[in-house]
Design a protein around this motif. Structure first.
Motif, PDB file in Angstrom:
ATOM      1  N   ALA A 177       0.923  -1.601   0.234  1.00 54.50           N
ATOM      2  CA  ALA A 177       0.057  -0.153   0.524  1.00 54.50           C
ATOM      3  C   ALA A 177       0.692   1.296  -0.650  1.00 54.50           C
ATOM      4  O   ALA A 177       0.303   1.844  -0.439  1.00 54.50           O
ATOM      5  N   ASN A 178       2.033   1.067   1.151  1.00 59.03           N
ATOM      6  CA  ASN A 178       2.668   2.526   0.643  1.00 59.03           C
ATOM      7  C   ASN A 178       3.167   2.312  -0.445  1.00 59.03           C
ATOM      8  O   ASN A 178       4.257   3.691  -0.901  1.00 59.03           O
ATOM      9  N   GLY A 179       3.736   1.439  -0.756  1.00 53.37           N
ATOM     10  CA  GLY A 179       4.359   1.788  -2.116  1.00 53.37           C
ATOM     11  C   GLY A 179       4.241   2.351  -3.488  1.00 53.37           C
ATOM     12  O   GLY A 179       4.624   2.930  -4.120  1.00 53.37           O
ATOM     13  N   ALA A 180       2.485   1.843  -2.686  1.00 55.68           N
ATOM     14  CA  ALA A 180       1.972   2.352  -4.464  1.00 55.68           C
ATOM     15  C   ALA A 180       1.445   3.516  -4.604  1.00 55.68           C
ATOM     16  O   ALA A 180       1.528   4.664  -4.962  1.00 55.68           O
ATOM     17  N   ALA A 181       1.979   4.062  -2.949  1.00 47.45           N
ATOM     18  CA  ALA A 181       0.984   5.529  -2.814  1.00 47.45           C
ATOM     19  C   ALA A 181       2.755   6.060  -3.497  1.00 47.45           C
ATOM     20  O   ALA A 181       2.163   7.293  -3.863  1.00 47.45           O
ATOM     21  N   ILE A 182       3.898   5.938  -3.130  1.00 43.52           N
ATOM     22  CA  ILE A 182       5.144   5.839  -3.306  1.00 43.52           C
ATOM     23  C   ILE A 182       4.983   6.130  -4.923  1.00 43.52           C
ATOM     24  O   ILE A 182       5.819   7.017  -5.660  1.00 43.52           O
ATOM     25  N   VAL A 183       4.588   5.700  -5.830  1.00 40.50           N
ATOM     26  CA  VAL A 183       5.003   5.768  -6.489  1.00 40.50           C
ATOM     27  C   VAL A 183       3.805   6.498  -6.861  1.00 40.50           C
ATOM     28  O   VAL A 183       4.527   7.234  -8.801  1.00 40.50           O
ATOM     29  N   ASP A 184       2.850   6.735  -7.101  1.00 40.33           N
ATOM     30  CA  ASP A 184       1.584   8.282  -7.685  1.00 40.33           C
ATOM     31  C   ASP A 184       2.343   9.471  -6.949  1.00 40.33           C
ATOM     32  O   ASP A 184       2.558   9.843  -8.102  1.00 40.33           O
ATOM     33  N   LEU A 185       2.568   9.667  -6.425  1.00 42.36           N
ATOM     34  CA  LEU A 185       3.774  10.566  -5.921  1.00 42.36           C
ATOM     35  C   LEU A 185       4.848  11.373  -7.001  1.00 42.36           C
ATOM     36  O   LEU A 185       5.192  11.991  -7.635  1.00 42.36           O
ATOM     37  N   LEU A 186       5.901  10.394  -7.048  1.00 35.15           N
ATOM     38  CA  LEU A 186       6.795   9.973  -7.126  1.00 35.15           C
ATOM     39  C   LEU A 186       6.777  10.253  -9.597  1.00 35.15           C
ATOM     40  O   LEU A 186       6.943  11.154  -9.746  1.00 35.15           O
ATOM     41  N   PHE A 187       5.676  10.496  -9.912  1.00 34.56           N
ATOM     42  CA  PHE A 187       5.225  10.264 -10.969  1.00 34.56           C
ATOM     43  C   PHE A 187       4.458  11.577 -10.722  1.00 34.56           C
ATOM     44  O   PHE A 187       4.649  12.463 -12.178  1.00 34.56           O
ATOM     45  N   GLY A 188       4.078  12.002 -10.131  1.00 32.70           N
ATOM     46  CA  GLY A 188       2.802  13.353  -9.560  1.00 32.70           C
ATOM     47  C   GLY A 188       3.845  14.493  -9.689  1.00 32.70           C
ATOM     48  O   GLY A 188       3.581  15.205 -10.326  1.00 32.70           O
ATOM     49  N   LEU A 189       5.117  13.793  -9.084  1.00 33.99           N
ATOM     50  CA  LEU A 189       6.047  14.703  -8.646  1.00 33.99           C
ATOM     51  C   LEU A 189       6.878  15.559 -10.206  1.00 33.99           C
ATOM     52  O   LEU A 189       7.105  16.570 -10.116  1.00 33.99           O
ATOM     53  N   ARG A 190       6.735  14.494 -10.907  1.00 31.09           N
ATOM     54  CA  ARG A 190       7.698  14.452 -12.511  1.00 31.09           C
ATOM     55  C   ARG A 190       6.831  15.266 -13.003  1.00 31.09           C
ATOM     56  O   ARG A 190       7.183  16.025 -13.633  1.00 31.09           O
ATOM     57  N   ASP A 191       5.569  15.293 -12.712  1.00 25.41           N
ATOM     58  CA  ASP A 191       4.773  15.495 -14.384  1.00 25.41           C
ATOM     59  C   ASP A 191       4.569  16.930 -13.166  1.00 25.41           C
ATOM     60  O   ASP A 191       4.260  17.806 -14.069  1.00 25.41           O
ATOM     61  N   ARG A 192       3.886  17.036 -11.921  1.00 23.56           N
ATOM     62  CA  ARG A 192       4.250  18.551 -11.961  1.00 23.56           C
ATOM     63  C   ARG A 192       5.701  19.787 -12.064  1.00 23.56           C
ATOM     64  O   ARG A 192       5.654  20.577 -12.664  1.00 23.56           O
ATOM     65  N   HIS A 193       6.747  18.929 -11.869  1.00 22.53           N
ATOM     66  CA  HIS A 193       8.042  19.814 -12.365  1.00 22.53           C
ATOM     67  C   HIS A 193       8.567  19.766 -13.752  1.00 22.53           C
ATOM     68  O   HIS A 193       9.457  19.969 -13.870  1.00 22.53           O
ATOM     69  N   GLY A 194       8.513  18.450 -14.806  1.00 26.33           N
ATOM     70  CA  GLY A 194       8.777  17.906 -15.582  1.00 26.33           C
ATOM     71  C   GLY A 194      10.040  17.631 -15.597  1.00 26.33           C
ATOM     72  O   GLY A 194      10.453  17.613 -16.902  1.00 26.33           O
ATOM     73  N   ALA A 195      10.455  16.819 -14.672  1.00 23.49           N
ATOM     74  CA  ALA A 195      11.317  16.557 -14.602  1.00 23.49           C
ATOM     75  C   ALA A 195      11.318  15.130 -15.678  1.00 23.49           C
ATOM     76  O   ALA A 195      10.471  14.611 -15.806  1.00 23.49           O
ATOM     77  N   THR A 196      12.951  14.807 -15.936  1.00 16.04           N
ATOM     78  CA  THR A 196      13.022  14.022 -16.055  1.00 16.04           C
ATOM     79  C   THR A 196      13.302  12.535 -15.310  1.00 16.04           C
ATOM     80  O   THR A 196      13.958  12.996 -14.155  1.00 16.04           O
ATOM     81  N   LEU A 197      12.558  11.369 -15.269  1.00 12.39           N
ATOM     82  CA  LEU A 197      13.080  10.682 -14.302  1.00 12.39           C
ATOM     83  C   LEU A 197      12.958   9.271 -14.393  1.00 12.39           C
ATOM     84  O   LEU A 197      12.948   8.261 -15.437  1.00 12.39           O
ATOM     85  N   ILE A 198      14.298   8.664 -13.727  1.00  8.68           N
ATOM     86  CA  ILE A 198      15.390   7.361 -14.133  1.00  8.68           C
ATOM     87  C   ILE A 198      14.956   6.374 -12.959  1.00  8.68           C
ATOM     88  O   ILE A 198      15.209   7.180 -11.619  1.00  8.68           O
ATOM     89  N   LEU A 199      14.390   5.240 -12.773  1.00 10.93           N
ATOM     90  CA  LEU A 199      14.366   4.215 -11.701  1.00 10.93           C
ATOM     91  C   LEU A 199      14.471   3.394 -12.021  1.00 10.93           C
ATOM     92  O   LEU A 199      14.956   2.602 -13.173  1.00 10.93           O
ATOM     93  N   VAL A 200      15.292   2.543 -10.832  1.00 10.17           N
ATOM     94  CA  VAL A 200      16.044   1.343 -10.793  1.00 10.17           C
ATOM     95  C   VAL A 200      15.032   0.827  -9.940  1.00 10.17           C
ATOM     96  O   VAL A 200      13.974   0.769  -9.065  1.00 10.17           O
TER      97      VAL A 200
END
Length: 231
Positions: A177-200
């Protein structure tokens, strides 16, 4: 592909072990476009995290070249690399790496203060609010759950508005559950700031949300696939 913000040209990584040199990465050639989300996958020991470290200048290529935002990371000294990461990159680790003697707010504000932002604490408060933790701003890491600590780490990484956001197994120490919430936040931050996201990641679900997936095995790229990001 959008204009590349990160490029590796025949990059290799060799580290010295007790038994002698160990070749970790071999002849990596890869470009990542601005605003792209890229998932690095593969079995344990395949070189995923080492590749992420090369991209962030946290490891220095033994051969080849790593270029980020027009800067050749392979020729920069440690001080220059540290300044470049401070100003242009955000890094999120599996183990959070929060400063235990600082509150959540202070953890997020510290890199902003080091970078000379005039309203470091104001921006830190806004970032904590964006990850749903404004009510925990005065709590120390030991008073926060694992999921909350990772949210603070995300806020800290995104607060300087980095153009490149790197995440190494960001959900690895969290329950589903926490992992799914973090994923949503991670992509949300990417979208909000227009950053390039690279993840392992080892998570197929997380990789499936990326625009593109690169698979590694034995320190080499074996597959580079563009895909439709999940809605």
């Amino acid at each position: 592909m959008p204009t590349p913000v990160l490029t590796l040209e025949n990059a290799a990584l060799t580290l010295n072990g007790n038994a002698g040199p160990i070749e970790i990465l071999h002849d990596i050639t890869l470009s990542v476009g601005g605003g792209e989300s890229l998932g690095l996958i593969g079995p344990s020991g395949s070189g995923k995290s080492s590749l992420l470290m090369l991209m962030g200048g946290l490891e220095r290529a033994s051969a080849g070249r790593v270029t980020a935002l027009g800067h050749d990371l392979t020729t920069m000294d440690e001080d220059a690399l540290a300044r470049f990461r401070r100003d242009s990159m955000g890094v999120v680790f599996q183990n959070f790496h929060l400063i235990p003697t600082m509150t959540a707010l202070e953890n997020v504000a510290t890199p902003l203060e080091l970078a000379g932002h005039r309203d470091a604490f104001g921006r830190a408060e806004a970032e904590l609010d964006a990850v749903g933790l404004s009510h925990r701003r005065d709590h120390y890491p030991a008073q926060l759950s694992g999921g909350e600590q990772q949210r603070v780490a995300l806020a800290r990484a995104s607060a300087p508005r980095p153009r490149i956001l790197l995440a190494d197994e960001p959900t690895g120490n969290l329950d589903e559950a926490n992992g799914a919430a973090i994923v949503d936040l991670l992509f949300g931050l990417r979208d909000r700031h227009g950053a390039t996201l690279i993840l392992v990641t080892h998570s197929r679900g997380l990789a499936a949300r990326c625009d593109r997936v690169v698979r590694l095995r034995d320190g080499r790229i074996t597959e580079d696939t563009a895909q439709e990001a999940a809605e």
